[in-house]
Design a protein around this motif. Structure first.
Motif, short mmCIF file in Angstrom:
data_model
loop_
_atom_site.label_atom_id
_atom_site.label_comp_id
_atom_site.label_asym_id
_atom_site.label_seq_id
_atom_site.Cartn_x
_atom_site.Cartn_y
_atom_site.Cartn_z
N THR A 1 1.29 -1.53 0.19
CA THR A 1 -0.18 -0.12 -0.03
C THR A 1 0.88 1.49 0.26
O THR A 1 0.59 2.16 -0.41
CB THR A 1 -0.33 -0.11 1.32
N GLN A 2 1.91 1.13 0.75
CA GLN A 2 2.44 2.57 1.38
C GLN A 2 3.93 2.44 -0.15
O GLN A 2 3.46 4.13 -0.94
CB GLN A 2 4.20 2.67 2.03
N TRP B 1 2.20 6.48 0.21
CA TRP B 1 1.45 6.18 1.54
C TRP B 1 2.50 6.26 2.82
O TRP B 1 3.07 5.21 2.32
CB TRP B 1 0.13 5.82 2.49
N ARG B 2 1.98 7.47 4.21
CA ARG B 2 2.98 6.99 4.78
C ARG B 2 2.55 7.45 6.24
O ARG B 2 1.58 8.13 6.90
CB ARG B 2 4.48 7.55 5.05
#
Length: 68
Positions: free
Chosen positions: A35-36, A41-42
Motif C-alpha cells: 500500500t505504501q 502512503w506513509r
C-alpha cells in the motif's frame, strides 16, 4: 470490560465460531508495504499498541449505560 475469556480446543472451533472459524483460526500475516509503495502512503499515527496504551479508547465513562 470484565468479559470472560475461555479457551476452546481447535476441534470445537467450527461449532463455536461457525463460518467464522476459518478466519479465527487462520494465520494471515499482513503488511502495509505494498500500500505504501503503490499509493505513496506513509503512516504518521502512533503504532497500535502505543495507541491502545493511551487509554482513550477505554474511557470508563464511555462504557456506562445511561440511566433514564
Amino acid at each position: 470490560m470484565d468479559l470472560p475469556v475461555v479457551g476452546i480446543p481447535r476441534e470445537e472451533a467450527d461449532a463455536h465460531f461457525g463460518w467464522l472459524a476459518h478466519f479465527a483460526s487462520g494465520d494471515f500475516p499482513a503488511s502495509s508495504t505494498l500500500t505504501q509503495k503503490l499509493l505513496g502512503w506513509r503512516p504518521v499515527q502512533p503504532a497500535l499498541i502505543p495507541d491502545l496504551d493511551g487509554g482513550h479508547y477505554f474511557d470508563e465513562g464511555a462504557l456506562r449505560t445511561p440511566t433514564p
